[in-house]
Design a protein around this motif. Structure first.
Motif, PDB file in Angstrom:
ATOM      1  N   MET A 225       0.718  -1.150   0.041  1.00  0.00           N
ATOM      2  CA  MET A 225       0.075   0.092  -0.050  1.00  0.00           C
ATOM      3  C   MET A 225       0.955   1.272   0.117  1.00  0.00           C
ATOM      4  SD  MET A 225      -3.111   1.353   2.538  1.00  0.00           S
ATOM      5  CE  MET A 225      -2.569   0.407   3.846  1.00  0.00           C
ATOM      6  N   GLN A 226       0.522   2.138  -0.799  1.00  0.00           N
ATOM      7  CA  GLN A 226       1.324   3.486  -0.793  1.00  0.00           C
ATOM      8  C   GLN A 226       0.522   4.252   0.163  1.00  0.00           C
ATOM      9  OE1 GLN A 226       4.033   4.035  -2.776  1.00  0.00           O
ATOM     10  NE2 GLN A 226       4.241   6.041  -2.477  1.00  0.00           N
ATOM     11  N   TYR A 227       1.358   5.225   0.976  1.00  0.00           N
ATOM     12  CA  TYR A 227       0.852   5.901   1.856  1.00  0.00           C
ATOM     13  C   TYR A 227       1.031   7.422   1.075  1.00  0.00           C
ATOM     14  CZ  TYR A 227       0.526   2.695   5.639  1.00  0.00           C
ATOM     15  OH  TYR A 227       0.151   1.683   6.436  1.00  0.00           O
ATOM     16  N   ARG A 228       0.183   8.380   1.667  1.00  0.00           N
ATOM     17  CA  ARG A 228       0.195   9.811   1.263  1.00  0.00           C
ATOM     18  C   ARG A 228       0.904  10.549   2.135  1.00  0.00           C
ATOM     19  NH1 ARG A 228      -5.089  11.670  -0.321  1.00  0.00           N
ATOM     20  NH2 ARG A 228      -5.108   9.681  -1.277  1.00  0.00           N
ATOM     21  N   VAL A 229       2.234  11.171   1.789  1.00  0.00           N
ATOM     22  CA  VAL A 229       2.754  11.962   2.957  1.00  0.00           C
ATOM     23  C   VAL A 229       2.716  13.596   2.514  1.00  0.00           C
ATOM     24  CG1 VAL A 229       4.834  12.467   4.158  1.00  0.00           C
ATOM     25  CG2 VAL A 229       4.341  10.141   3.633  1.00  0.00           C
ATOM     26  N   THR A 230       2.262  14.389   3.682  1.00  0.00           N
ATOM     27  CA  THR A 230       2.150  15.810   3.395  1.00  0.00           C
ATOM     28  C   THR A 230       3.177  16.475   4.572  1.00  0.00           C
ATOM     29  OG1 THR A 230       0.150  15.911   4.557  1.00  0.00           O
ATOM     30  CG2 THR A 230      -0.236  15.891   2.195  1.00  0.00           C
ATOM     31  N   ILE A 231       3.621  17.357   4.047  1.00  0.00           N
ATOM     32  CA  ILE A 231       4.561  18.328   5.102  1.00  0.00           C
ATOM     33  C   ILE A 231       3.725  19.546   5.251  1.00  0.00           C
ATOM     34  CG2 ILE A 231       6.766  19.467   5.334  1.00  0.00           C
ATOM     35  CD1 ILE A 231       7.885  17.388   3.615  1.00  0.00           C
ATOM     36  N   ARG A 232       3.464  19.786   6.570  1.00  0.00           N
ATOM     37  CA  ARG A 232       2.691  21.199   6.830  1.00  0.00           C
ATOM     38  C   ARG A 232       3.449  22.375   6.406  1.00  0.00           C
ATOM     39  NH1 ARG A 232       0.923  21.466  12.857  1.00  0.00           N
ATOM     40  NH2 ARG A 232      -0.220  23.450  12.026  1.00  0.00           N
ATOM     41  N   ARG A 233       2.467  23.246   5.998  1.00  0.00           N
ATOM     42  CA  ARG A 233       3.289  24.542   5.411  1.00  0.00           C
ATOM     43  C   ARG A 233       4.092  25.198   6.266  1.00  0.00           C
ATOM     44  NH1 ARG A 233      -1.337  28.393   2.784  1.00  0.00           N
ATOM     45  NH2 ARG A 233      -1.574  26.442   1.849  1.00  0.00           N
ATOM     46  N   LYS A 234       3.875  25.367   7.550  1.00  0.00           N
ATOM     47  CA  LYS A 234       4.893  25.767   8.503  1.00  0.00           C
ATOM     48  C   LYS A 234       6.042  24.978   8.537  1.00  0.00           C
ATOM     49  CE  LYS A 234       4.819  27.494  13.157  1.00  0.00           C
ATOM     50  NZ  LYS A 234       4.229  27.549  14.562  1.00  0.00           N
ATOM     51  N   THR A 235       6.078  23.804   8.562  1.00  0.00           N
ATOM     52  CA  THR A 235       7.275  22.825   8.732  1.00  0.00           C
ATOM     53  C   THR A 235       7.989  23.149   7.337  1.00  0.00           C
ATOM     54  OG1 THR A 235       5.977  21.419  10.030  1.00  0.00           O
ATOM     55  CG2 THR A 235       7.949  20.633   8.681  1.00  0.00           C
ATOM     56  N   ALA A 236       7.183  23.179   6.287  1.00  0.00           N
ATOM     57  CA  ALA A 236       7.937  23.278   5.062  1.00  0.00           C
ATOM     58  C   ALA A 236       8.727  24.587   5.039  1.00  0.00           C
ATOM     59  CB  ALA A 236       6.872  23.331   3.745  1.00  0.00           C
ATOM     60  N   LYS A 237       8.203  25.862   5.484  1.00  0.00           N
ATOM     61  CA  LYS A 237       9.053  26.954   5.288  1.00  0.00           C
ATOM     62  C   LYS A 237      10.437  26.946   6.116  1.00  0.00           C
ATOM     63  CE  LYS A 237       4.989  30.042   5.143  1.00  0.00           C
ATOM     64  NZ  LYS A 237       4.283  31.251   5.668  1.00  0.00           N
ATOM     65  N   GLY A 238      10.288  26.139   6.999  1.00  0.00           N
ATOM     66  CA  GLY A 238      11.700  25.896   7.908  1.00  0.00           C
ATOM     67  C   GLY A 238      12.317  24.930   7.431  1.00  0.00           C
ATOM     68  N   LEU A 239      12.253  24.374   6.412  1.00  0.00           N
ATOM     69  CA  LEU A 239      13.146  23.479   5.559  1.00  0.00           C
ATOM     70  C   LEU A 239      14.289  24.106   5.231  1.00  0.00           C
ATOM     71  CD1 LEU A 239      10.817  21.079   3.522  1.00  0.00           C
ATOM     72  CD2 LEU A 239      12.021  20.570   5.894  1.00  0.00           C
ATOM     73  N   ARG A 240      14.185  25.235   4.736  1.00  0.00           N
ATOM     74  CA  ARG A 240      15.283  26.152   4.095  1.00  0.00           C
ATOM     75  C   ARG A 240      16.602  26.322   5.359  1.00  0.00           C
ATOM     76  NH1 ARG A 240      11.637  30.344   2.737  1.00  0.00           N
ATOM     77  NH2 ARG A 240       9.938  29.062   2.021  1.00  0.00           N
ATOM     78  N   GLN A 241      16.007  26.260   6.421  1.00  0.00           N
ATOM     79  CA  GLN A 241      16.934  26.801   7.765  1.00  0.00           C
ATOM     80  C   GLN A 241      17.706  25.238   7.964  1.00  0.00           C
ATOM     81  OE1 GLN A 241      14.501  28.589  10.590  1.00  0.00           O
ATOM     82  NE2 GLN A 241      14.138  30.158   9.336  1.00  0.00           N
ATOM     83  N   LEU A 242      17.369  24.227   7.404  1.00  0.00           N
ATOM     84  CA  LEU A 242      18.169  23.300   7.952  1.00  0.00           C
ATOM     85  C   LEU A 242      19.328  22.657   7.078  1.00  0.00           C
ATOM     86  CD1 LEU A 242      14.834  20.423   7.574  1.00  0.00           C
ATOM     87  CD2 LEU A 242      16.051  21.400   9.717  1.00  0.00           C
ATOM     88  N   PRO A 243      20.416  22.216   7.747  1.00  0.00           N
ATOM     89  CA  PRO A 243      21.543  21.972   6.933  1.00  0.00           C
ATOM     90  C   PRO A 243      21.124  21.054   6.036  1.00  0.00           C
ATOM     91  CG  PRO A 243      21.678  21.585   9.386  1.00  0.00           C
ATOM     92  CD  PRO A 243      20.349  21.885   9.095  1.00  0.00           C
ATOM     93  N   GLY A 244      21.999  21.179   4.737  1.00  0.00           N
ATOM     94  CA  GLY A 244      21.813  20.415   3.611  1.00  0.00           C
ATOM     95  C   GLY A 244      21.663  18.756   3.744  1.00  0.00           C
ATOM     96  N   ASP A 245      22.576  18.059   4.710  1.00  0.00           N
ATOM     97  CA  ASP A 245      22.607  16.805   4.787  1.00  0.00           C
ATOM     98  C   ASP A 245      21.356  16.270   5.583  1.00  0.00           C
ATOM     99  OD1 ASP A 245      23.495  18.261   7.045  1.00  0.00           O
ATOM    100  OD2 ASP A 245      24.646  16.384   7.525  1.00  0.00           O
ATOM    101  N   VAL A 246      20.599  17.057   6.429  1.00  0.00           N
ATOM    102  CA  VAL A 246      19.551  16.974   7.189  1.00  0.00           C
ATOM    103  C   VAL A 246      18.357  16.878   6.316  1.00  0.00           C
ATOM    104  CG1 VAL A 246      18.039  17.614   9.282  1.00  0.00           C
ATOM    105  CG2 VAL A 246      20.462  17.699   9.527  1.00  0.00           C
ATOM    106  N   ARG A 247      18.448  17.932   5.537  1.00  0.00           N
ATOM    107  CA  ARG A 247      17.317  18.163   4.505  1.00  0.00           C
ATOM    108  C   ARG A 247      17.203  16.624   3.761  1.00  0.00           C
ATOM    109  NH1 ARG A 247      18.430  22.478   1.246  1.00  0.00           N
ATOM    110  NH2 ARG A 247      18.924  23.540   3.272  1.00  0.00           N
ATOM    111  N   LYS A 248      18.380  16.266   3.236  1.00  0.00           N
ATOM    112  CA  LYS A 248      18.269  15.205   2.299  1.00  0.00           C
ATOM    113  C   LYS A 248      17.969  13.869   3.144  1.00  0.00           C
ATOM    114  CE  LYS A 248      22.045  16.240  -0.429  1.00  0.00           C
ATOM    115  NZ  LYS A 248      23.548  15.992  -0.730  1.00  0.00           N
ATOM    116  N   LEU A 249      18.122  13.828   4.554  1.00  0.00           N
ATOM    117  CA  LEU A 249      17.726  12.556   5.331  1.00  0.00           C
ATOM    118  C   LEU A 249      16.105  12.779   5.408  1.00  0.00           C
ATOM    119  CD1 LEU A 249      20.579  12.561   8.100  1.00  0.00           C
ATOM    120  CD2 LEU A 249      19.802  10.633   6.396  1.00  0.00           C
ATOM    121  N   LEU A 250      15.615  14.156   5.634  1.00  0.00           N
ATOM    122  CA  LEU A 250      14.129  14.032   5.878  1.00  0.00           C
ATOM    123  C   LEU A 250      13.550  13.574   4.530  1.00  0.00           C
ATOM    124  CD1 LEU A 250      11.666  15.067   6.925  1.00  0.00           C
ATOM    125  CD2 LEU A 250      12.102  17.473   5.851  1.00  0.00           C
TER     126      LEU A 250
END
Length: 88
Positions: A1-26
């Motif tokens: 079964m394929q799950y549908r994953v969404t990232i909250r808008r507020k969370t998505a805005k903060g992705l730019r502040q994450l280090p690149g390697d952490v973003r890749k792991l996410l």
């Protein structure tokens, strides 16, 4: 079964502040959530946080939290950031 994953808008805005390697792991975690669902026992420090809530460490100081309601294919990533500010 394929799950549908969404990232909250507020969370998505903060992705730019994450280090690149952490973003890749996410994005690897999101792929695993889509393929295998909310139970990610292979990720470091994975644990349920109570009813419908889960978390794991992306790196030592970085965590991701998500919500899944049983009998649903929707998973919502609602926090990605430092473990000091994590909502648990």
């Amino acid at each position: 079964m394929q799950y549908r994953v969404t990232i909250r808008r507020k969370t998505a805005k903060g992705l730019r502040q994450l280090p690149g390697d952490v973003r890749k792991l996410l994005f690897l975690l999101v792929e695993d959530l889509m393929a295998d669902g909310p139970y990610q026992r292979t990720w470091p420090n994975y644990s349920p946080l109570g009813e419908n809530r889960y978390h794991c460490h992306l790196k030592y100081s970085w965590v991701a939290c998500w919500t899944w309601y049983k009998d649903s294919i929707e998973i919502e990533v609602n926090y990605v950031g430092s473990r000091e500010k994590a909502p648990y």
